[in-house]
Design an enzyme around this catalytic site. Structure first.
Site, PDB file in Angstrom:
ATOM      1  N   CYS A 190       0.819  -1.212   0.000  1.00  0.00           N
ATOM      2  CA  CYS A 190       0.000   0.000   0.000  1.00  0.00           C
ATOM      3  C   CYS A 190       0.857   1.267   0.000  1.00  0.00           C
ATOM      4  O   CYS A 190       0.323   2.377  -0.033  1.00  0.00           O
ATOM      5  CB  CYS A 190      -0.977   0.000   1.169  1.00  0.00           C
ATOM      6  SG  CYS A 190      -0.239  -0.432   2.728  1.00  0.00           S
ATOM      7  N   ASP A 217       2.618   2.458   2.355  1.00  0.00           N
ATOM      8  CA  ASP A 217       2.718   3.115   3.653  1.00  0.00           C
ATOM      9  C   ASP A 217       4.157   3.098   4.156  1.00  0.00           C
ATOM     10  O   ASP A 217       4.874   2.127   3.948  1.00  0.00           O
ATOM     11  CB  ASP A 217       1.868   2.379   4.702  1.00  0.00           C
ATOM     12  CG  ASP A 217       0.383   2.580   4.468  1.00  0.00           C
ATOM     13  OD1 ASP A 217       0.043   3.341   3.542  1.00  0.00           O
ATOM     14  OD2 ASP A 217      -0.420   1.995   5.200  1.00  0.00           O
ATOM     15  N   CYS A 271      -2.547   5.514   4.902  1.00  0.00           N
ATOM     16  CA  CYS A 271      -3.990   5.696   5.031  1.00  0.00           C
ATOM     17  C   CYS A 271      -4.361   6.127   6.451  1.00  0.00           C
ATOM     18  O   CYS A 271      -3.529   6.130   7.358  1.00  0.00           O
ATOM     19  CB  CYS A 271      -4.698   4.395   4.684  1.00  0.00           C
ATOM     20  SG  CYS A 271      -4.400   3.103   5.887  1.00  0.00           S
ATOM     21  N   CYS A 330      -2.410  -2.440   9.145  1.00  0.00           N
ATOM     22  CA  CYS A 330      -1.948  -1.142   9.659  1.00  0.00           C
ATOM     23  C   CYS A 330      -1.514  -1.269  11.117  1.00  0.00           C
ATOM     24  O   CYS A 330      -0.532  -0.653  11.539  1.00  0.00           O
ATOM     25  CB  CYS A 330      -3.052  -0.093   9.558  1.00  0.00           C
ATOM     26  SG  CYS A 330      -3.580   0.227   7.870  1.00  0.00           S
TER      27      CYS A 330
END
Lengths: 135, 187
Positions: A37, A39, A64, A107
């Site tokens: 993603c 991140d 995110c 996450c």
């Protein structure tokens, strides 16, 4: 996807954004990321040499809302804990606190990895043995 | 034309079979492109105007499969992901393969510079340009490594090579996104 109120609160008012001097012997820095993603998360702790308690924690996350909220929450929890207490923080604690949906669990894993990486960096700086990789 | 279709009731089972070749990662693209043109002509639905309904349908289905196959196989990244998927390896899954620390450091610095630029600090363009150049060089190195893994897999068909390939593809996609972000910011 709807974010929980707690995620939104941390996202809109992130706690402890910033950075500490990574060359300071009392500071541990953890840098982790998830290629899928994009991140990337930097989390730092500053340990009081007298008490062994984490006096300060800072983070900066590009990612995110859930990744930002997870790391923001992590820094809140880290402050006031000893290094060993901090190691006990599990990603599932973060999932429960923020009511993260299954697709966002990674996450919280990232945040736990960041905590571990920061503590590891601190321990190595102090001349202790590095932690075993958790994941 | 009738001979062509005779006995062909089922379509080729994978994109490589469409072109009559075994699964191959290091593809001879000009050759595949040549076959694509030949097959496109051969199975063009216009040539089946007088054929039976079943034959017309087959020509249509084959043409559509052929186009899908060409679109995927012509792109090395898409081709590799296709082979991984057919071997039960999900491309996005990077567990056990965290990106190296130096790369994360770079990614973090790039994101910082991008944020500064968004906040109106024009001098952030310099570091973004430098980061872009480093990521482009990195992508080139990955492409070289990808080609080596392609050849190794074709020669030995080892699952281990596919695992390595998956890790490499994930890293490439990561870098690709960064290149895109940096280029967008500078444009």
């Amino acid at each position: 996807m709807a974010y929980s109120n707690k995620v939104l609160d941390h996202y809109n008012h992130p706690r402890n954004v910033g950075s500490l001097d990574k060359n300071d012997a009392q500071v541990g820095t953890g840098m982790v990321g998830a290629p899928e993603c994009g991140d990337v998360m930097k989390l730092q702790i500053k340990v009081n040499p007298e008490t062994g308690i984490i006096d300060d924690a800072k983070f900066k996350t590009f990612g995110c809302g859930s990744a930002i909220a997870s790391s923001s929450l992590a820094t809140e929890w880290l402050k006031g804990k000893t290094v060993d207490e901090a190691l006990a923080i599990k990603n599932t604690d973060i999932v429960n606190e923020l009511a993260l949906p299954p697709v966002k669990i990674h996450c919280s894993v990232l945040a736990e990895d960041a905590i571990k990486a920061a503590i590891n960096d601190y321990k190595v700086k102090q001349g202790a043995a590095p932690l075993l990789q958790a994941h | 034309m009738r001979d062509l279709l005779y006995g062909m009731s089922s379509l080729p089972s994978d994109y490589f079979a469409v072109f009559g070749i075994p699964v191959t990662l290091a593809l001879d693209l000009p050759e595949i492109q040549r076959r694509f043109y030949v097959l496109s002509k051969q199975y063009h639905p216009d040539r089946f105007g007088r054929a039976s309904a079943a034959e017309q349908q087959y020509a249509l289905d084959f043409t559509s499969l052929l186009n899908d196959a060409w679109r995927v196989l012509r792109d090395p990244q898409a081709r590799a992901e296709y082979v991984l998927k057919n071997n039960g390896l999900e491309a996005g899954d990077s567990r056990g393969n965290p990106p190296p620390a130096e790369l994360l450091e770079e990614v973090f610095e790039l994101n910082m510079a991008l944020e500064e630029l968004r906040q109106g600090e024009a001098e952030a363009r310099g570091p973004i340009g430098e980061a872009l150049n480093r990521f482009l060089a990195l992508r080139e190195a990955i492409d070289t490594e990808r080609e080596e893994l392609f050849l190794r897999y074709d020669a030995h068909r080892q699952a281990e090579t596919l695992q390595q390939l998956r890790a490499l593809l994930n890293r490439r996609r990561y870098i690709e996104n960064l290149v895109r972000d940096a280029q967008q910011a500078l444009s």
